[in-house]
Design a protein around this motif. Structure first.
Motif, mmCIF file in Angstrom:
data_model
loop_
_atom_site.group_PDB
_atom_site.id
_atom_site.type_symbol
_atom_site.label_atom_id
_atom_site.label_comp_id
_atom_site.label_asym_id
_atom_site.label_seq_id
_atom_site.Cartn_x
_atom_site.Cartn_y
_atom_site.Cartn_z
ATOM 1 N N UNK A 44 0.823 -1.211 0.000
ATOM 2 C CA UNK A 44 0.000 0.000 0.000
ATOM 3 C C UNK A 44 0.855 1.258 0.000
ATOM 4 N N UNK A 45 1.971 1.235 0.705
ATOM 5 C CA UNK A 45 2.877 2.385 0.722
ATOM 6 C C UNK A 45 3.451 2.621 -0.679
ATOM 7 N N UNK A 113 6.373 -3.946 -2.121
ATOM 8 C CA UNK A 113 6.464 -2.484 -2.227
ATOM 9 C C UNK A 113 6.541 -2.059 -3.692
ATOM 10 N N UNK A 114 7.406 -2.720 -4.452
ATOM 11 C CA UNK A 114 7.554 -2.381 -5.863
ATOM 12 C C UNK A 114 6.367 -2.868 -6.691
ATOM 13 N N UNK A 115 5.720 -3.942 -6.243
ATOM 14 C CA UNK A 115 4.490 -4.384 -6.915
ATOM 15 C C UNK A 115 3.407 -3.321 -6.776
ATOM 16 N N UNK A 116 3.304 -2.734 -5.582
ATOM 17 C CA UNK A 116 2.342 -1.645 -5.373
ATOM 18 C C UNK A 116 2.631 -0.459 -6.268
ATOM 19 N N UNK A 117 3.919 -0.118 -6.396
ATOM 20 C CA UNK A 117 4.304 0.986 -7.285
ATOM 21 C C UNK A 117 3.957 0.663 -8.734
ATOM 22 N N UNK A 118 4.191 -0.586 -9.139
ATOM 23 C CA UNK A 118 3.930 -0.981 -10.521
ATOM 24 C C UNK A 118 2.447 -0.912 -10.851
ATOM 25 N N UNK A 119 1.612 -1.517 -10.005
ATOM 26 C CA UNK A 119 0.166 -1.524 -10.278
ATOM 27 C C UNK A 119 -0.399 -0.114 -10.264
ATOM 28 N N UNK A 120 0.096 0.722 -9.359
ATOM 29 C CA UNK A 120 -0.380 2.102 -9.293
ATOM 30 C C UNK A 120 0.066 2.894 -10.520
#
Length: 208
Positions: A44-45, A113-120
Motif C-alpha cells: 500500500x505504501x 512495495x515495488x508491486x504496489x508501485x507498478x500496479x499504481x
C-alpha cells in the motif's frame, strides 16, 4: 482554514474514489490474507507513493489549463460529450463486474512495495480524475493553485487513498459483503456520477 480545507477535501475525494473494489485495494486485501498485514502495508505504501506523483502532476496540469481560458472551454465541451457517453455505457451497455476472488494466490514473491508501485503506475485514471476534481474545487472557491493548498490537497489525496487500502488490509472479511453490494451496483453508481458531471459542466458553459 484555507490551507486545511484542501487537505480534508483531498482526503474525502480520494476516499470515495478508491473505496469501490478495484485492482489495487483488492490486491492489498489478497496479500494481507495470504501473506501478512505488514507485507500488504508495504504494498500500500508503494502504491501511495505513485498516487502522490500522479496527483501532483494532475494538479500542475490543472493549474496550467486554468490559466488558459480557451483550453478550459474546449475541455468542458469535450467533457460533456465524454461524460454523456460514459453515462450511456454504464447505464445500458456495461456488464456487471465479476466478483473478485480473494482465495486466489497472488503469484510471485517479489517485493510487494515495488508491486504496489507498478500496479499504481499502470493505473492512469487518477490523473484526469484529479485534474477535473482540482479544477472544479478551484472554480467553486474551495481551492487555489498556490503552493500550500496544492501541497495540502495532494497530501490529503494520498492519505485518503492509503486509508482505503488500510481498511481493505485489516478489515476485508468484515466489509466483504458490502464490497459485493458495491460490485452489483457499481455501474449505476459510476453512471450517476458521470451524469452529474455532464450536467454540472453543461450549466457552467451555459451560465458563465
Amino acid at each position: 482554514m484555507l490551507y486545511f480545507l484542501p487537505l480534508v477535501l483531498g482526503f474525502f475525494i480520494a476516499f470515495l474514489a478508491v473505496i469501490p473494489p478495484g485492482l489495487i485495494n483488492m490486491t492489498a486485501a489478497k496479500i494481507s490474507t495470504q501473506e501478512s498485514r505488514n507485507v500488504a502495508l508495504s504494498f500500500a505504501v508503494g502504491a501511495s507513493i505513485i498516487i502522490f506523483f500522479q496527483t501532483f502532476t494532475a494538479v500542475l496540469f490543472a493549474s496550467f489549463i486554468n490559466n488558459h481560458e480557451e483550453i478550459v472551454t474546449t475541455l468542458q465541451e469535450i467533457g460533456i460529450f465524454v461524460f454523456s457517453l460514459l453515462s450511456v455505457y454504464f447505464f445500458f451497455i456495461a456488464e456487471k463486474p465479476k466478483k473478485f476472488k480473494t482465495n486466489r494466490e497472488v503469484k510471485g514473491k517479489s517485493n510487494r512495495f515495488f508491486l504496489g508501485m507498478l500496479l499504481s503506475t499502470l493505473n492512469l485514471l487518477p490523473i484526469p480524475f484529479y485534474v477535473f476534481a482540482s479544477m472544479s474545487l478551484q472554480a467553486s472557491g474551495y481551492f487555489s493553485f498556490d503552493k500550500i493548498p496544492v501541497s495540502s490537497f495532494v497530501i490529503g489525496v494520498v492519505l485518503g487513498s492509503f486509508a482505503v487500502f488500510y481498511i481493505y488490509i485489516v478489515a476485508f472479511k468484515k466489509i466483504e459483503k458490502k464490497t459485493e453490494f458495491l460490485m452489483r451496483n457499481i455501474n449505476i453508481i459510476i453512471g450517476s456520477v458521470t451524469t452529474f458531471m455532464a450536467v454540472v459542466t453543461l450549466f457552467k458553459l451555459l451560465y458563465k
